[in-house]
Design a protein around this motif. Sequence first.
Motif, PDB file in Angstrom:
ATOM      1  N   PRO A   8      48.320 -40.879  78.474  1.00  0.00           N
ATOM      2  CA  PRO A   8      47.491 -42.078  78.268  1.00  0.00           C
ATOM      3  C   PRO A   8      46.727 -42.561  79.497  1.00  0.00           C
ATOM      4  O   PRO A   8      45.932 -43.497  79.407  1.00  0.00           O
ATOM      5  CB  PRO A   8      48.527 -43.126  77.839  1.00  0.00           C
ATOM      6  CG  PRO A   8      49.786 -42.705  78.539  1.00  0.00           C
ATOM      7  CD  PRO A   8      49.758 -41.197  78.541  1.00  0.00           C
ATOM      8  N   VAL A   9      46.960 -41.976  80.670  1.00  0.00           N
ATOM      9  CA  VAL A   9      46.256 -42.424  81.878  1.00  0.00           C
ATOM     10  C   VAL A   9      44.742 -42.277  81.675  1.00  0.00           C
ATOM     11  O   VAL A   9      44.286 -41.234  81.196  1.00  0.00           O
ATOM     12  CB  VAL A   9      46.708 -41.606  83.112  1.00  0.00           C
ATOM     13  CG1 VAL A   9      45.863 -41.961  84.336  1.00  0.00           C
ATOM     14  CG2 VAL A   9      48.179 -41.860  83.402  1.00  0.00           C
ATOM     15  N   PRO A  10      43.955 -43.305  82.014  1.00  0.00           N
ATOM     16  CA  PRO A  10      42.502 -43.195  81.861  1.00  0.00           C
ATOM     17  C   PRO A  10      41.939 -41.946  82.557  1.00  0.00           C
ATOM     18  O   PRO A  10      42.362 -41.594  83.651  1.00  0.00           O
ATOM     19  CB  PRO A  10      41.995 -44.479  82.521  1.00  0.00           C
ATOM     20  CG  PRO A  10      43.106 -45.461  82.312  1.00  0.00           C
ATOM     21  CD  PRO A  10      44.372 -44.653  82.449  1.00  0.00           C
ATOM     22  N   PHE A  11      41.004 -41.303  81.881  1.00  0.00           N
ATOM     23  CA  PHE A  11      40.316 -40.076  82.316  1.00  0.00           C
ATOM     24  C   PHE A  11      41.200 -38.830  82.210  1.00  0.00           C
ATOM     25  O   PHE A  11      40.724 -37.719  82.464  1.00  0.00           O
ATOM     26  CB  PHE A  11      39.773 -40.189  83.747  1.00  0.00           C
ATOM     27  CG  PHE A  11      38.802 -41.307  83.950  1.00  0.00           C
ATOM     28  CD1 PHE A  11      37.618 -41.337  83.229  1.00  0.00           C
ATOM     29  CD2 PHE A  11      39.064 -42.329  84.843  1.00  0.00           C
ATOM     30  CE1 PHE A  11      36.709 -42.374  83.399  1.00  0.00           C
ATOM     31  CE2 PHE A  11      38.168 -43.371  85.025  1.00  0.00           C
ATOM     32  CZ  PHE A  11      36.989 -43.406  84.305  1.00  0.00           C
ATOM     33  N   GLU A  12      42.452 -38.980  81.823  1.00  0.00           N
ATOM     34  CA  GLU A  12      43.362 -37.831  81.763  1.00  0.00           C
ATOM     35  C   GLU A  12      42.964 -36.840  80.676  1.00  0.00           C
ATOM     36  O   GLU A  12      43.125 -35.636  80.830  1.00  0.00           O
ATOM     37  CB  GLU A  12      44.796 -38.302  81.521  1.00  0.00           C
ATOM     38  CG  GLU A  12      45.835 -37.196  81.454  1.00  0.00           C
ATOM     39  CD  GLU A  12      46.168 -36.620  82.814  1.00  0.00           C
ATOM     40  OE1 GLU A  12      46.405 -35.399  82.902  1.00  0.00           O
ATOM     41  OE2 GLU A  12      46.200 -37.379  83.794  1.00  0.00           O
ATOM     42  N   TYR A  16      38.392 -36.850  72.336  1.00  0.00           N
ATOM     43  CA  TYR A  16      38.975 -36.474  71.048  1.00  0.00           C
ATOM     44  C   TYR A  16      40.494 -36.372  71.114  1.00  0.00           C
ATOM     45  O   TYR A  16      41.173 -36.482  70.089  1.00  0.00           O
ATOM     46  CB  TYR A  16      38.349 -35.162  70.540  1.00  0.00           C
ATOM     47  CG  TYR A  16      38.984 -33.880  71.024  1.00  0.00           C
ATOM     48  CD1 TYR A  16      39.854 -33.149  70.218  1.00  0.00           C
ATOM     49  CD2 TYR A  16      38.707 -33.370  72.301  1.00  0.00           C
ATOM     50  CE1 TYR A  16      40.424 -31.955  70.655  1.00  0.00           C
ATOM     51  CE2 TYR A  16      39.266 -32.188  72.742  1.00  0.00           C
ATOM     52  CZ  TYR A  16      40.129 -31.482  71.917  1.00  0.00           C
ATOM     53  OH  TYR A  16      40.689 -30.315  72.363  1.00  0.00           O
ATOM     54  N   LEU A  17      41.059 -36.188  72.314  1.00  0.00           N
ATOM     55  CA  LEU A  17      42.511 -36.157  72.469  1.00  0.00           C
ATOM     56  C   LEU A  17      43.084 -37.539  72.775  1.00  0.00           C
ATOM     57  O   LEU A  17      44.299 -37.699  72.866  1.00  0.00           O
ATOM     58  CB  LEU A  17      42.910 -35.166  73.567  1.00  0.00           C
ATOM     59  CG  LEU A  17      42.654 -33.696  73.241  1.00  0.00           C
ATOM     60  CD1 LEU A  17      43.089 -32.795  74.394  1.00  0.00           C
ATOM     61  CD2 LEU A  17      43.355 -33.282  71.953  1.00  0.00           C
ATOM     62  N   ARG A  18      42.225 -38.524  72.921  1.00  0.00           N
ATOM     63  CA  ARG A  18      42.686 -39.899  73.080  1.00  0.00           C
ATOM     64  C   ARG A  18      42.664 -40.643  71.746  1.00  0.00           C
ATOM     65  O   ARG A  18      42.792 -41.865  71.701  1.00  0.00           O
ATOM     66  CB  ARG A  18      41.815 -40.650  74.096  1.00  0.00           C
ATOM     67  CG  ARG A  18      41.897 -40.088  75.504  1.00  0.00           C
ATOM     68  CD  ARG A  18      41.475 -41.105  76.551  1.00  0.00           C
ATOM     69  NE  ARG A  18      40.134 -41.635  76.343  1.00  0.00           N
ATOM     70  CZ  ARG A  18      39.027 -41.094  76.849  1.00  0.00           C
ATOM     71  NH1 ARG A  18      39.111 -39.990  77.589  1.00  0.00           N
ATOM     72  NH2 ARG A  18      37.854 -41.644  76.625  1.00  0.00           N
ATOM     73  N   ALA A 296      42.145 -38.514  87.202  1.00  0.00           N
ATOM     74  CA  ALA A 296      43.276 -39.192  86.568  1.00  0.00           C
ATOM     75  C   ALA A 296      44.434 -39.372  87.555  1.00  0.00           C
ATOM     76  O   ALA A 296      45.121 -40.398  87.544  1.00  0.00           O
ATOM     77  CB  ALA A 296      43.741 -38.408  85.344  1.00  0.00           C
ATOM     78  N   SER A 297      44.649 -38.385  88.415  1.00  0.00           N
ATOM     79  CA  SER A 297      45.694 -38.506  89.438  1.00  0.00           C
ATOM     80  C   SER A 297      45.384 -39.665  90.376  1.00  0.00           C
ATOM     81  O   SER A 297      46.278 -40.445  90.741  1.00  0.00           O
ATOM     82  CB  SER A 297      45.805 -37.204  90.239  1.00  0.00           C
ATOM     83  OG  SER A 297      46.180 -36.128  89.408  1.00  0.00           O
TER      84      SER A 297
END
Length: 440
Positions: A8-12, A16-18, A296-297
Amino acid sequence: MATVSANPVPFEEPPYLRGLPSPIYTESHRRFQKACRQFVWDNLLVNAMEYEKAGQVPDHVFQKFCDNNMLVPNLPAPLPVNWLKRMNIYDILGVKVEDWDYLHTGIYMDELARSGVSSAAGINPGWCYGLPPIFKFGSPQLQEKFLPDLLTGKTRCCIAITEPGAGSDVANITTTATKSADGKHYIINGEKKWITNGIWSDYATMAVRTGDPGAAGLSVMVVPLKGYPGVNMRRLSVAGQKTGGTTYIELDDVKVPVENLIGREGEGMRLIMTNFNHERLTIAVGVTRQARVALASAFSYCLKREAFGKTLMDQPVVRHRLAKAGAELETMWAFMEQLLYQMCHLSKEDADRELGGVTAMAKAKAAMVLNECAQCAVLLFGGAGFTQSGQGELVEAIYRDVPGARIPGGSEDVLLDLSVRQLVKLYKAQEKQLGQQSKI
């Protein structure tokens, strides 16, 4: 076996997978994505950093992928169905080989890069770049000679184009292939440099000069490597892509049967350029995922790292930097989905004509986006991002991969120029056609 789900981390993850709606992906694509994520995690990504540090993906990983038909997705779509079925390869994690399209390919390339480091470079390039010219342009006799062992992983291959004095400038290749007096062999002399996977390859799909200077004198042939008389190989140490097995190859009077020629003499430039389209598209997808991992990291780190009495995420300058990189990333991913979708719905001829220049542009842009996101991540991690251990080791490793994205497959400036020249060529052809129609 741990279940691997979306983060769920933003940009991770791609949109379509969010859980966001997408008109592009079918149920087949979504089922494959889930199965692919689990397989790739269990068999490669869980140990990706370990392999990166060791500088090699173990042979048993290559074999595991091969045994489960998970190297087949590296081939251009549509797949060579007849050949695959001859080798008892009927599906890829439940997707029938005849139903495979470029969106499946995009999902595969995206999942392979989810670790952030380029561990897939240790197993994929032969299938992705070396094999396609053989089944696309090789004679039936050549295919019978090499494809059974290559498609089952009994032997490995690479693509060998670049030389010390000719990289993106393919037309200036100097490695020569001269016919023997009896006409039964080519005698090859020259050098190939920066050849990914070369050190582990039994064969190279190699660009050579059979004729006069310039593009018209180029040909492509299958050249034996490992242990073959006249072939000397040594591994090169490079900044990133540590598992890629980058190799320097010296060829001294290497005797190759004339039957190993792919296509006809003088067709080399066309074969190479056609092959580059697939190479650049797959590189662009993987590079975009690496950018996603880096950003994302950094986002996750900024949520917890404190400085000046508050978290980094509470600093406007940090949010601004993340937003700039994020906008580049999501724009790039939309570009990639558009290209993949178009590849699914255009004929091979139309795609080569309409998308060659655009694909070159996409590969160049993806590398720029990786540079932006990796640099952003390293800066926000601070000293930890400059250290090859600890919590910043991943973004440090990704940043070292940036030149490997901007140079191989056609260096950035060359590809940007190529993309515009191709667009001008298309424009002139269409302008001419319109002019002819107006006279009717």
